[in-house]
Design a protein around this motif. Structure first.
Motif, mmCIF file in Angstrom:
data_model
loop_
_atom_site.group_PDB
_atom_site.id
_atom_site.type_symbol
_atom_site.label_atom_id
_atom_site.label_comp_id
_atom_site.label_asym_id
_atom_site.label_seq_id
_atom_site.Cartn_x
_atom_site.Cartn_y
_atom_site.Cartn_z
ATOM 1 N N ASN A 1 0.848 -1.184 0.000
ATOM 2 C CA ASN A 1 0.000 0.000 0.000
ATOM 3 C C ASN A 1 0.888 1.240 0.000
ATOM 4 O OD1 ASN A 1 -2.000 1.846 0.207
ATOM 5 N ND2 ASN A 1 -2.828 1.141 2.169
ATOM 6 N N PHE B 1 2.652 7.575 -8.770
ATOM 7 C CA PHE B 1 1.364 6.904 -8.981
ATOM 8 C C PHE B 1 0.941 6.996 -10.452
ATOM 9 C CE2 PHE B 1 -3.310 7.695 -9.189
ATOM 10 C CZ PHE B 1 -3.677 6.356 -9.193
ATOM 11 N N ARG C 1 0.273 3.935 -13.014
ATOM 12 C CA ARG C 1 -1.005 3.802 -13.732
ATOM 13 C C ARG C 1 -0.783 3.709 -15.244
ATOM 14 N NH1 ARG C 1 -6.099 7.290 -11.960
ATOM 15 N NH2 ARG C 1 -4.887 9.056 -12.691
ATOM 16 N N LEU D 1 -2.046 -2.646 -10.333
ATOM 17 C CA LEU D 1 -2.916 -1.887 -9.414
ATOM 18 C C LEU D 1 -4.074 -2.752 -8.924
ATOM 19 C CD1 LEU D 1 -3.173 1.646 -11.074
ATOM 20 C CD2 LEU D 1 -2.020 1.052 -8.923
ATOM 21 N N ARG E 1 -6.093 -1.646 -6.088
ATOM 22 C CA ARG E 1 -7.150 -0.739 -5.650
ATOM 23 C C ARG E 1 -6.577 0.670 -5.521
ATOM 24 N NH1 ARG E 1 -10.469 0.128 -0.961
ATOM 25 N NH2 ARG E 1 -9.558 -1.381 0.468
ATOM 26 N N VAL E 2 -7.387 1.664 -5.884
ATOM 27 C CA VAL E 2 -6.959 3.064 -5.772
ATOM 28 C C VAL E 2 -8.033 3.814 -4.992
ATOM 29 C CG1 VAL E 2 -6.365 5.156 -7.058
ATOM 30 C CG2 VAL E 2 -5.800 2.914 -8.029
ATOM 31 N N SER E 3 -7.629 4.627 -4.022
ATOM 32 C CA SER E 3 -8.599 5.391 -3.219
ATOM 33 C C SER E 3 -8.959 6.680 -3.952
ATOM 34 C CB SER E 3 -7.991 5.754 -1.869
ATOM 35 O OG SER E 3 -7.045 6.801 -2.040
ATOM 36 N N TYR F 1 -4.247 6.827 -1.523
ATOM 37 C CA TYR F 1 -3.345 5.676 -1.570
ATOM 38 C C TYR F 1 -3.677 4.782 -2.755
ATOM 39 C CZ TYR F 1 -7.350 3.165 0.409
ATOM 40 O OH TYR F 1 -8.615 2.633 0.603
ATOM 41 N N TYR F 2 -2.732 3.920 -3.106
ATOM 42 C CA TYR F 2 -3.016 2.860 -4.087
ATOM 43 C C TYR F 2 -2.288 1.599 -3.649
ATOM 44 C CZ TYR F 2 1.508 4.370 -6.024
ATOM 45 O OH TYR F 2 2.825 4.716 -6.185
ATOM 46 N N THR G 1 -0.606 -2.037 -4.745
ATOM 47 C CA THR G 1 -0.090 -2.799 -5.894
ATOM 48 C C THR G 1 0.139 -4.255 -5.498
ATOM 49 O OG1 THR G 1 2.177 -2.157 -5.304
ATOM 50 C CG2 THR G 1 1.077 -0.841 -6.986
#
Ligand SMILES: Nc1ncnc2c1ncn2[C@@H]1O[C@H](COP(=O)(O)OP(=O)(O)O)[C@@H](O)[C@H]1O
Ligand SMILES: [Mg+2]
Length: 368
Positions: free
Chosen positions: A317, A329, A333, A340, A342-344, A363-364, A366
């Protein structure tokens, strides 16, 4: 019944639904995601114990769960006790939400501890100085009753003591803080589960923080890179620490450092999952275990199931605090979108200093 509605709690709602449960989610109406994902959302203040118990009696739930909120642990245990479902004792609940009480119990049980003392606003600066003459600087000052790095400060000399105490006491709701020696070494947490007082360490998390003075967490990686035999050594010390607090049931999130001479020393232990997606995302991804499924079982009085539900991966994270983080980030991407998980939501980067977790922009996660 699930207590709490925010984004860190949401994966539990989704997992419970996936497992076929009807989810009744409780929380004050503030537009959080859980209000929408719940099968039935109840706009109730979870600290209103009478109302919560009334609702619970009407619903007759099979269990009550909450995963990432220190606050929600109290009403959750209250309901579990009334329903006759085994959970941690009131003493354990109090000890794991008070950093001073926690230190006393761990030290009395023979765990390695830094020197520490309780500071209230009744003590004069001179009294505090006298009581801490044996302490080796640097020191840490932190409220006994808060989380998310609020009010935490590292100090290198006596001259900084007063400001740090004012800062910590200013944050503390009960006007108490702990003054303790700074523990050197890299920082980890050990995501674990308890059932009937037996423990299992599922994953060790390696942490990055902003460092001194406020130590806001900036990233988490699982599995941690550990020397051979270190996982087993961590297991041994963690289980002893859990026993010192008489933890019996549910998720546990101990935070510790490994000192240059190899001692495992704790910052704190919480009887919940680690926030920041550590329990909900990183642990299942890196260990393959259904951590949320385990909590769902335990919250209704059933044994956890240790069957692996996925192939373990490296999960990380990354918090976005600066423009450089944002550029990194964007690069991920563009160039590695398949990594990826999940990405907030990402807020604009602020030019104010980052003093606590809530000041981070997003946050993201990986996977590799
Ligand atoms: N005694 C200590 N020695 C070294 N670092 C510490 C100590 N206490 C706290 N910290 C640092 O401050 C961070 C926040 O402190 P912690 O006790 O975990 O409180 P919080 O409940 O705010 O997370 C820790 O993650 C760690 O980086
Ligand atoms: Mg902490």
């Amino acid at each position: 019944m699930i207590l709490g509605t925010n984004e860190y709690q949401n994966p539990l709602i989704l997992r419970a639904k996936e497992l076929g449960y009807e989810t009744h989610v409780f929380g004050w109406p503030v537009g959080e995601i859980g209000e929408k994902t719940a099968d039935v959302y109840h706009p109730v203040n979870i600290m209103d114990y009478d109302l919560l118990w009334d609702e619970c009696q009407k619903l007759k739930p099979c269990g009550v769960a909450s995963i990432c909120s220190e606050l929600a642990m109290h009403p959750m245990n209250m309901l579990l006790r009334k329903l006759g479902i085994p959970c941690n004792s009131k003493e354990t609940e109090d000890a794991t939400t008070n950093k001073y009480r926690m230190r006393v119990l761990m030290k009395d049980y023979g765990l390695d501890s830094p020197n520490f003392m309780l500071v209230t606003d009744h003590l004069s600066l001179d009294e505090i100085r006298r009581a801490s003459t044996d302490f080796q600087y640097p020191l840490i000052v932190k409220p006994v009753d808060l989380s998310s790095s609020r009010g935490v400060c590292k100090i290198d000399s006596q001259e900084e003591l007063k400001d740090a105490l004012d800062y910590a006491l200013g944050w503390s709701k009960i006007k108490q803080c702990i003054l303790e020696e700074f523990i050197e070494g890299p920082e980890y947490s050990g995501e674990s589960i308890a059932y009937e007082g037996k423990y299992k360490l599922l994953a060790v998390t390696e942490k990055r923080t902003t460092g001194a003075p406020h130590f806001v967490e900036t990233g988490h990686r699982q599995p941690a890179s550990l020397a051979p035999g270190q996982f087993e050594r961590i297991e041994e010390v963690l289980y002893k620490a859990f026993a010192s607090l008489n933890i019996q049931y549910g998720a546990i999130h101990p935070e510790f450092r490994i000192t240059p001479d190899g001692k495992i020393m704790f910052m704190e232990i919480a009887t919940r999952m680690g926030g920041d997606c550590i329990g909900t995302d990183l642990t299942p991804l890196s260990s393959g275990y259904d951590f949320m499924g385990m909590v769902i079982n335990i919250c209704q009085g059933k044994a956890p199931d240790f069957t692996k539900i996925r192939k373990p991966m490296i999960a990380e994270n990354h918090y976005i605090l600066t423009n450089d983080d944002l550029m990194e980030f964007e690069r991920v991407r563009r160039e590695e979108p398949e990594t990826l998980w999940r990405v907030s939501n990402i807020k604009p980067i602020s030019d104010k200093p980052v003093l606590k977790s809530a000041d981070r922009a997003g946050y993201y996660i990986t996977i590799k």
